[in-house]
Design an enzyme around this catalytic site. Structure first.
Site, PDB file in Angstrom:
ATOM      1  N   ARG A  32     -13.761  -9.789 -16.757  1.00 29.72           N
ATOM      2  CA  ARG A  32     -13.267 -11.097 -17.203  1.00 29.72           C
ATOM      3  C   ARG A  32     -13.569 -12.114 -16.113  1.00 29.72           C
ATOM      4  NH1 ARG A  32      -7.007 -12.193 -18.323  1.00 29.72           N
ATOM      5  NH2 ARG A  32      -6.817 -12.063 -16.082  1.00 29.72           N
ATOM      6  N   HIS A  72       0.815  -1.203   0.000  1.00 24.26           N
ATOM      7  CA  HIS A  72       0.000   0.000   0.000  1.00 24.26           C
ATOM      8  C   HIS A  72       0.851   1.256   0.000  1.00 24.26           C
ATOM      9  CE1 HIS A  72      -4.014  -1.919   1.066  1.00 24.26           C
ATOM     10  NE2 HIS A  72      -4.086  -1.357  -0.122  1.00 24.26           N
ATOM     11  N   GLU A 103      -6.022 -16.326 -26.394  1.00 29.77           N
ATOM     12  CA  GLU A 103      -4.725 -16.373 -25.716  1.00 29.77           C
ATOM     13  C   GLU A 103      -3.993 -17.663 -26.054  1.00 29.77           C
ATOM     14  OE1 GLU A 103      -5.126 -14.591 -21.579  1.00 29.77           O
ATOM     15  OE2 GLU A 103      -6.904 -15.864 -21.655  1.00 29.77           O
ATOM     16  N   ARG A 113       6.233 -17.069 -19.891  1.00 22.38           N
ATOM     17  CA  ARG A 113       6.277 -15.597 -19.859  1.00 22.38           C
ATOM     18  C   ARG A 113       7.018 -15.045 -18.649  1.00 22.38           C
ATOM     19  NH1 ARG A 113      -0.199 -14.223 -19.029  1.00 22.38           N
ATOM     20  NH2 ARG A 113       0.277 -12.491 -17.652  1.00 22.38           N
ATOM     21  N   CYS A 154      -5.736  -6.635 -25.063  1.00 28.00           N
ATOM     22  CA  CYS A 154      -5.636  -6.194 -23.669  1.00 28.00           C
ATOM     23  C   CYS A 154      -4.360  -6.705 -23.006  1.00 28.00           C
ATOM     24  CB  CYS A 154      -6.871  -6.600 -22.879  1.00 28.00           C
ATOM     25  SG  CYS A 154      -7.080  -8.378 -22.763  1.00 28.00           S
ATOM     26  N   ASN A 213      -0.183 -11.420 -23.762  1.00 24.15           N
ATOM     27  CA  ASN A 213       0.782 -11.941 -22.773  1.00 24.15           C
ATOM     28  C   ASN A 213       0.833 -13.463 -22.860  1.00 24.15           C
ATOM     29  OD1 ASN A 213       0.702  -9.300 -21.998  1.00 24.15           O
ATOM     30  ND2 ASN A 213      -0.466  -9.632 -20.133  1.00 24.15           N
ATOM     31  N   ASP A 214      -0.354 -14.055 -22.882  1.00 24.19           N
ATOM     32  CA  ASP A 214      -0.394 -15.513 -22.963  1.00 24.19           C
ATOM     33  C   ASP A 214      -0.231 -16.005 -24.392  1.00 24.19           C
ATOM     34  OD1 ASP A 214      -0.632 -16.698 -20.391  1.00 24.19           O
ATOM     35  OD2 ASP A 214      -2.570 -15.702 -20.204  1.00 24.19           O
TER      36      ASP A 214
HETATM   37  C1  PEP Z   1      -3.010 -11.757 -21.415  1.00 28.46           C
HETATM   38  O1  PEP Z   1      -2.734 -12.944 -21.313  1.00 28.46           O
HETATM   39  O2  PEP Z   1      -2.535 -11.006 -22.300  1.00 28.46           O
HETATM   40  C2  PEP Z   1      -3.924 -11.132 -20.440  1.00 28.46           C
HETATM   41  C3  PEP Z   1      -4.362  -9.905 -20.597  1.00 28.46           C
HETATM   42  O3  PEP Z   1      -4.272 -11.864 -19.360  1.00 28.46           O
HETATM   43  P1  PEP Z   1      -3.314 -12.087 -18.088  1.00 28.46           P
HETATM   44  O4  PEP Z   1      -2.106 -11.209 -18.246  1.00 28.46           O
HETATM   45  O5  PEP Z   1      -4.150 -11.731 -16.916  1.00 28.46           O
HETATM   46  O6  PEP Z   1      -2.991 -13.544 -18.183  1.00 28.46           O
HETATM   47 MG    MG Z   2      -3.900 -14.206 -20.022  1.00 24.84          MG
END
Ligand code: PEP
Ligand code: MG
Length: 588
Positions: free
Chosen positions: A341, A198, A438, A472, A509, A461-462
Site C-alpha cells: 500500500r 522489542h 475507505e 475510530r 483488509c 477501519n476507516d
Molecule cells: C483500514 O482503514 O481499514 C485500513 C486497513 O487501513 P489503516 O487501518 O491502516 O488505516
Molecule cells: Mg485506513
C-alpha cells in the site's frame, strides 16, 4: 460457565495492562529489579589508563552481546535477532567512540560519566520523537549504556534468575527478555513499554505470554506471589481465589486443545463445507511479522502498510533504500503475492508537514498527501516498480475519494514506467493496481471506480469511521463504531455488486476481516478474500471450514434487511448457534 468479562468485572485483585503476547500462565512472581548504577564524575589523573579501561569495557560488552546474539539466533529468526546486531553496531560506532575518547582526554573525568552523558544524548533525541517505535528504541540504548558502564566498573551482570517464574519488572530490554527465556520463564509483566517494544515482539515470537504497560505492577506484586497472566485480554490476577484458579486452569487446558487443532489447519485450504475457497492473506504492520506470514498458512500479504518503514527509519528512505526493502520483501514472499500500500501518511499516523490540521482525519491523508507531494510519491512508485521484476507485487492506493485521484495516480505510474523504460530498468508492466475503499464517496462510486483499476480492498477501519462519523480512536463515541450497523453491511454489499459487474475482485483488509463473528456474513456478501494479522489466520480458517457458503448467503440476505446493529448481531449469532459453530474466543 462464566466468561472472561464476568470474571474481570467481579475481580478486585486484577491489574490491567496491554495484552502484548497471547497465552495464559499461572505461576510465581519474580521481581526483577535492575541494580541502579552509581555514576561517578570524579576527576582522573591517568588519561591513558582511562581510555584503555573504556576500550576494555567496550570489548567486554561486545563479548557479552555476541553471546546474546548467538542465543538469539538459536531461538529466533534472523530478523528479530538483528535487534542485537543493531546494539553491537552502536558499540562500533566510530563517531560515538571518538567523541567519548576526546572528552576523556579534554575533560579528565571518569569515563563512565562521559559514556552516560554521550549515550543519553542519543536517547533524548529518540524520546522526544513522536514515533512510538523510536521511543521504544531509546530503551534498547539504555541497555547498551548500562552494559558499558557496568563493565567500566568491572561489575558482573546480576544473573540470579530462578527458573520457571513469571518475571515482573519496570521494563525489560530485548537482551533481558531473551536471557530470561533461557530460564524457562513462563511470562513477562512490565510497568512500562507498549505493543511495539522489542521486548513485546520477542515475547510474541518466543511464545511467552506478556502483559506490558501496567504502570505499577512492580509496586503491587511481591516476590513469590501467585499470579495469573492473561496475555489475551491484558490482565494479571494477583493471589487468585480458588474459583479464579479453577477458571483459568480450565481456560489453559481449552487453549491447548484449540491450539493443537488449529496447527493442523496450517496446510489445509480455507474452504467452506460446500466447496467455496476463500483467499486468506496477511496484514503486515511491522517488519518482524513477515516471518509469521510465511509460517501462518496464509496465501500472501494482502496489506503491507508501507508507512511502517518511515516509523522504523530515521530519515525518509531514498528510492534505492525503498527498492531494497520492497525487493527483499517480494523475494521472501515469492511465489506468493505482496500487496504494497502506498504510504498512508496523515490522520492519526505519521505526519510529514508542519501545518497543524484542525481535522487531520478529514485532511491531507493518504492519496491526498501523496498527490500534493508528487516527487515523494514518484520515489515510492519507481521503487515498487523496480522491485516488481518477479511479478509478485500489487500496488494499492489508500483513501481514494474521487475518480480524478485514481486517474492522476495511474498517470503518474505510467510516467514512472516510461522513465524506467528509458533507463532500461526491468519491471512488471502488468503489475496490478488497486484502490482501497475507505471513504463513503468511493463506496458509492465503487462501480465506476472499478472500471479503472484491477482490484478493490475495503479498509473497514476507516470506512466505518467515515460512514458513522465516529473517530475510530475516541472512547467517548465507541458505541457508535458499529461494525454490524446496517449502514456498513449495505455499503459492503453495494461495493461488491458494483465491482462484480466488471469482475473486479474485492477483499477486506480492515480489522473486521479478522472478527470471527463477522466472517460468515462477509463471505455471504460475496467477499472472497480477507486479509488480517498473521496470528489470526488459523482462527479464521477454522470458522470458514465449518460453514456452508449457501447458508452464509442466506444469512447475508437476511442481514441486508436488518434495521439496527443489534438486530444484525442477533441474526449472526443465531447463525452460529443454529449451525453449531463455536468461536475460539468463546471456547477458551
Ligand atoms: C483500514 O482503514 O481499514 C485500513 C486497513 O487501513 P489503516 O487501518 O491502516 O488505516
Ligand atoms: Mg485506513
Amino acid at each position: 460457565m462464566k466468561s472472561f468479562k464476568d470474571v474481570y468485572k467481579n475481580s478486585t485483585n486484577k491489574i490491567a495492562g496491554i495484552a502484548a503476547a497471547p497465552g495464559i500462565v499461572i505461576g510465581r512472581a519474580y521481581l526483577f529489579s535492575k541494580e541502579k548504577l552509581e555514576i561517578s564524575k570524579a576527576a582522573i589523573t591517568d588519561v591513558d589508563e582511562a581510555i584503555q579501561n573504556f576500550n576494555e569495557a567496550l570489548k567486554q560488552s561486545k563479548k557479552e552481546l555476541n553471546k546474546i546474539f548467538g542465543i538469539a539466533h538459536e531461538k529466533m529468526d534472523a530478523t528479530r535477532a538483528a535487534i542485537f546486531e543493531a546494539q553491537l553496531m552502536i558499540l562500533d560506532d566510530p563517531v560515538l567512540i571518538n567523541n567519548i575518547e576526546k572528552r576523556i582526554l579534554n575533560e579528565k573525568i571518569q569515563p563512565e560519566f562521559i559514556v552516560a552523558d554521550e549515550i543519553s544524548k542519543y536517547q533524548e533525541l529518540m524520546v522526544i520523537s513522536n514515533e512510538s517505535y523510536m521511543k521504544e528504541r531509546a530503551l534498547d540504548i539504555e541497555d547498551i549504556k548500562n552494559r558499558i558502564i557496568r563493565n567500566l566498573q568491572k561489575k558482573r551482570w546480576q544473573s540470579r534468575i530462578k527458573k520457571n517464574l513469571i518475571v515482573v519488572s519496570e521494563y525489560l530490554t530485548p537482551a533481558d527478555t531473551l536471557l530470561f527465556s533461557r530460564q524457562e520463564t513462563q511470562g513477562f509483566i512490565t510497568d512500562h513499554g507498549g505493543l511495539t517494544s522489542h521486548a513485546a515482539i520477542i515475547s510474541r515470537s518466543l511464545n511467552i505470554p506478556a502483559v506490558v504497560g501496567t504502570h505499577n505492577a512492580t509496586q503491587i506484586i511481591k516476590d513469590d506471589d501467585l499470579i495469573i497472566v492473561d496475555g489475551f485480554h491484558g490482565y494479571i490476577i494477583l493471589n487468585p481465589t480458588d474459583d479464579q484458579l479453577d477458571f483459568f486452569t480450565f481456560k489453559q487446558k481449552k487453549l491447548l486443545e484449540i491450539q493443537k487443532e488449529l496447527e493442523e489447519l496450517k496446510d489445509q485450504a480455507a474452504v467452506t463445507l460446500d466447496g467455496k475457497e476463500i483467499n486468506l492473506e496477511s496484514n503486515v504492520d511491522v517488519t518482524g511479522e513477515i516471518d509469521m506470514v510465511i509460517t501462518s498458512g496464509s496465501k500472501g500479504i494482502g496489506l503491507y502498510r508501507s508507512e511502517q518503514i518511515l516509523n522504523e527509519l530515521e530519515a525518509f528512505p531514498s528510492e534505492e533504500e525503498q527498492t531494497n526493502i520492497y525487493s527483499k520483501l517480494a523475494s521472501r514472499i515469492y511465489p506468493k503475492f505482496v500487496t504494497i500500500r502506498a504510504f498512508d501518511i496523515g490522520g492519526d499516523k505519521l505526519r510529514l508537514h508542519n501545518y497543524k490540521e484542525p481535522n487531520p482525519f478529514l485532511g491531507l491523508r493518504g492519496i491526498r498527501f501523496l498527490l500534493e507531494n508528487e516527487s515523494l510519491f514518484k520515489t515510492q512508485i519507481r521503487a515498487v516498480l523496480k522491485s516488481s521484476e518477479n511479478k509478485n507485487i500489487k500496488f494499492m492506493i489508500p483513501m481514494i475519494s474521487t475518480l480524478d485521484e485514481i486517474r492522476q495516480t495511474l498517470r503518474l505510474i505510467q510516467n514512472c514506467k516510461n522513465e524506467l523504460k528509458k533507463e532500461k530498468v526491468k519491471y512488471d508492466n502488468q503489475m496490478k493496481i488497486g484502490i482501497m475503499i475507505e471513504v463513503p464517496s468511493a463506496a458509492i462510486m465503487a462501480e465506476e471506480f472499478a472500471q479503472e483499476i484491477d482490484f478493490i480492498s475495503v479498509g473497514t477501519n476507516d470506512l466505518i469511521q467515515y460512514l458513522m462519523a465516529v473517530d475510530r480512536g475516541n472512547d467517548l463515541v465507541s458505541n457508535l463504531y458499529q461494525e454490524f450497523s446496517p449502514v456498513v453491511i449495505r455499503t459492503l454489499d453495494h461495493i461488491v455488486k458494483g465491482a462484480k459487474k466488471f469482475s473486479v475482485p474485492v477483499s477486506i483488509c480492515g480489522e473486521m476481516a479478522a472478527d470471527t463473528l463477522a466472517i460468515p456474513l462477509l463471505i455471504g456478501l460475496g467477499i472472497n478474500s480477507l486479509s488480517m494479522s498473521p496470528s489470526t489466520i488459523l482462527y479464521a480458517k477454522r470458522i470458514i471450514r465449518n460453514i456452508e457458503f449457501k447458508k452464509a448467503k442466506v444469512l447475508a440476505d437476511e442481514c441486508l434487511k436488518c434495521k439496527t446493529e443489534v438486530e444484525t448481531q442477533k441474526k449472526v449469532q443465531k447463525f452460529f448457534d443454529d449451525n453449531n459453530i463455536t468461536r475460539t474466543r468463546n471456547i477458551i
